[in-house]
Design a protein around this motif. Structure first.
Motif: not given
Length: 126
Positions: A42-43, A53-54, A109-112
């Motif tokens: 999921s996002s 994203v998780y 997770c945090k997405i850069n």
């Protein structure tokens, strides 16, 4: 005609077409198995916080008794990755990679975006 001759019997083209359908069905079955093994993650994105994203036990529309860990998954033969929820038993798969700066045992997770864009340009999966 192309698929039946004058007496109504199937032609070589008909048999070739039928083999193609069987191949398609096999590919779809393999894809369904892969989707069950590696469901999509999921996002969430906001302009303020950026992207995340998780994984949950229902991510990717696949209900299961585990949540998993967000990973970049490279399908065999693919040129790019997709975000999946990896089961703990599959974390050592050569088709799976961590997201940059993400705890390996985190369910999110945090997405850069800049780092991901760079990875897409640089990464060639072999």
């Amino acid at each position: 005609g192309r698929y039946y001759n004058k007496d109504g019997s199937p032609t070589k083209e008909w048999y070739k077409f039928q083999r193609g359908l069987a191949d398609k069905d096999k590919l779809l079955e393999e894809r369904d198995k892969e989707d069950a093994k590696y469901p999509l993650c999921s996002s969430h994105y906001t302009e303020k916080d950026g992207g995340t994203v998780y994984c949950t036990d229902k991510s990717g529309g696949v209900s299961r008794d585990w949540a998993g860990y967000p990973r970049r998954y490279f399908s065999p033969g693919a040129t790019t990755w997709r975000c999946v929820c990896a089961h703990p038993d599959n974390l050592s798969s050569p088709h799976i990679r961590l997201f940059p700066d993400c705890d390996p045992l985190s369910s999110s997770c945090k997405i850069n975006k800049e780092k991901l864009d760079q990875l897409l340009k640089e990464e060639a999966f072999h």
